[in-house]
Design a protein around this motif. Structure first.
Motif, PDB file in Angstrom:
ATOM      1  N   VAL A   9       0.842  -1.184   0.000  1.00 35.57           N
ATOM      2  CA  VAL A   9       0.000   0.000   0.000  1.00 35.57           C
ATOM      3  C   VAL A   9       0.877   1.234   0.000  1.00 35.57           C
ATOM      4  O   VAL A   9       2.023   1.216   0.421  1.00 35.57           O
ATOM      5  CB  VAL A   9      -0.950   0.031   1.232  1.00 35.57           C
ATOM      6  N   ARG A 470      -7.890   2.252  -6.234  1.00 43.39           N
ATOM      7  CA  ARG A 470      -6.605   1.553  -6.224  1.00 43.39           C
ATOM      8  C   ARG A 470      -5.448   2.529  -6.078  1.00 43.39           C
ATOM      9  O   ARG A 470      -4.434   2.216  -5.440  1.00 43.39           O
ATOM     10  CB  ARG A 470      -6.456   0.709  -7.495  1.00 43.39           C
ATOM     11  N   TYR A 474      -3.158   1.579  -2.908  1.00 41.49           N
ATOM     12  CA  TYR A 474      -1.941   0.848  -3.280  1.00 41.49           C
ATOM     13  C   TYR A 474      -0.948   1.786  -3.940  1.00 41.49           C
ATOM     14  O   TYR A 474      -1.292   2.849  -4.437  1.00 41.49           O
ATOM     15  CB  TYR A 474      -2.291  -0.317  -4.216  1.00 41.49           C
ATOM     16  N   THR A 496      -3.226  -5.730  -7.767  1.00 42.52           N
ATOM     17  CA  THR A 496      -3.224  -4.366  -7.241  1.00 42.52           C
ATOM     18  C   THR A 496      -2.492  -3.382  -8.131  1.00 42.52           C
ATOM     19  O   THR A 496      -2.689  -2.167  -8.009  1.00 42.52           O
ATOM     20  CB  THR A 496      -2.603  -4.344  -5.834  1.00 42.52           C
TER      21      THR A 496
END
Length: 502
Positions: A9, A470, A474, A496
């Motif tokens: 992340v 996203r 991430y 991701t």
């Protein structure tokens, strides 16, 4: 789709606008091309390589689809030249002959694309071409309704693998935002088939009486023989994949493989049946399928019935009607290619599809709301130009957003296959008893275009928001290591680091 929360992340939250910046990371075309290519491959050299591939692939692929579209839609021209009288096609029998083609066409699509993945395109595509060339020729010698139905069924089964197969084939040579323009050139053959088909039909139908056959029989026989000849050439002229293409130098093959790997982010490329089921369970593909049936119902209604529609607009002879079908197809072809190029340049699909659906809706209103021949004929231009560009736009949009080679192949086949069920619907929309206004037919097409418009708007909004989510949760795709990408390689578009084309 939500991604696993144990993935890397990013620490700094972003705004929705960051999805645009993140597209630059995942889609190299947004950045400087020089920095994007492998060592020794600057922008000029890469463009030269792409032109080399284009010149070897696209003209022949377009020719194949031109023949395919000619062979499935020439029945519309044959109808104006005693086909229905000679075969005693009373009531809905002619419409049955149109409709029976499509279930078999759809049935062939997913298995055919899986076979394309399993075997060689240079063997598979020519084989199905031989089959449909024979079927088209046989349509010229049928003697009754039952014979026509049998041959049209076989023609659908034989042709079913071409469009999804070639679409999938293109994705194995080009990066995601290079495919749309190439697919547009490939599909523009359908509009060329409409224009060329009307002119060709006018010439061949003059053979009436030769060998004791009416002109419509020679139309099927000669076009089928032409397809058969090109199929034999295709065995020797088609290339499989970049790794085996003899026209490429070794360093060019390496660069193409590297470009595709960077673009596809190391996602799974092997044959595994689980990716087939992954495609079946992806709701986004199903939404695209319903968009496509809305578009394809208009596509087949236009291509099958435009001679009849134009014939009903004014007091035209069959010969004049066939010639008047040509100009709308020419204009639609220009829109098809131009939109494909510009959409690739902007790296967007949804907004283009919405624009062209609006154009088709305007054309349908013009055809329904007035009895003035000039206005209704102009409506044909709007309708054709609104429908045809959305076929390559739609399949490129769906294909861009499916991660993994086999899943993408199956997803494209599902997309095209379900859409082609629109051919069954279109076969029964323009019945003789509705002539000359065809309100029910045009009204149904209007409803289909509105449905496709609403679903396309929904997908555009959803994909933008999912990209933004996203981006927030991430890190940018460019910051992933190769090891991190490999760890998620089987997740496809749920990885991701994957970002959607909007």
């Amino acid at each position: 789709m939500a991604a696993d929360h144990d993935a890397p992340v990013r620490d700094v939250p972003t705004t929705e606008n960051s999805s645009v910046n993140n597209e630059k990371a995942v889609h190299p075309e947004y950045t400087e091309d020089v920095a994007l290519e492998s060592a020794g491959w600057d922008e000029q050299r890469t463009k030269k390589l792409l032109r080399k591939i284009d010149s070897r692939l696209l003209p022949f692929l377009a020719l194949l689809y031109l023949l395919s579209f000619l062979d499935r839609t020439n029945i519309g021209n044959a109808k104006l030249e005693r086909l229905t009288q000679d075969l005693k096609l009373t009531g809905l029998k002619y419409n049955d002959a149109l409709g029976i083609f499509f279930p078999f066409y759809v049935l062939a699509e997913v298995p055919s694309n899986m076979a394309m993945k399993r075997f060689r395109p240079s063997i598979w595509i020519p084989c199905i071409m031989v089959a449909w060339g024979v079927c088209c020729t046989l349509m010229g010698v049928v003697q009754n309704y039952h014979g026509l139905m049998a041959v049209r069924s076989c023609l659908g089964l034989a042709e079913g693998g071409l469009f999804p197969g070639i679409t999938y084939y293109i994705t194995m040579w080009y990066r995601r935002h290079e495919c749309g323009f190439r697919m547009a050139i490939f599909f523009s053959a359908a509009t060329a088939a409409g224009a060329f088909g009307g002119l060709l039909a006018r010439g061949i139908l003059e053979m009436k009486g030769v060998g004791g056959y009416n002109g419509w029989r020679w139309l099927f026989i000669l076009e089928g023989i032409l397809t058969f000849i090109i199929a034999i050439i295709a065995f020797f002229a088609m290339y499989d994949y970049p790794q085996t293409a003899k026209f490429l130098k070794p360093e060019e093959r390496v660069e193409i493989a590297a470009r595709l790997k960077r673009d596809r982010s190391s996602l799974a490329d092997e044959f595994n049946i689980k990716y087939f089921f992954a495609a079946l369970k992806d709701w986004k593909i199903w939404v695209h399928m319903f968009i496509t049936i809305g578009v394809y119902t208009g596509l087949y209604s236009y291509s099958l019935f435009v001679p009849t529609i134009i014939n009903s607009i004014g007091t035209f002879s069959p010969e004049q009607s066939q010639l008047l079908t040509v100009p709308p197809y020419v204009v639609a072809c220009l829109f098809c290619i131009g939109a494909g190029w510009y959409a690739d340049k902007l790296k967007q699909r949804g907004i283009f599809m919405l624009f062209f659906m609006g154009m088709a809706i305007v054309g349908l209103i013009m055809l329904m709301a007035t009895r003035t021949p000039a206005v209704r004929y102009l409506g044909c231009f709007f309708l054709a130009s609104g429908i045809y560009p959305n076929v390559p736009q739609g399949v490129a949009w769906n294909g861009n957003n499916i991660g993994g080679s086999l899943k993408r192949g199956v997803g494209i086949a599902m997309h095209v296959g379900f859409g082609n069920l629109g051919g069954v619907i279109s076969s029964y929309l323009f019945l003789s008893k509705q002539s000359p206004h065809y309100y029910q037919g045009f009204g149904t097409l209007l409803g289909c275009q509105v449905m496709a418009f609403v679903l396309s708007a929904f997908m555009t909004i959803y994909l933008r928001r999912e990209n933004a989510r996203r981006d927030r949760e991430y890190k940018p795709p460019s910051e992933y290591t190769e090891e991190e990408k490999i760890a998620e390689r089987e997740k496809g578009d749920n990885a991701t680091f994957f970002r959607y084309t909007v």
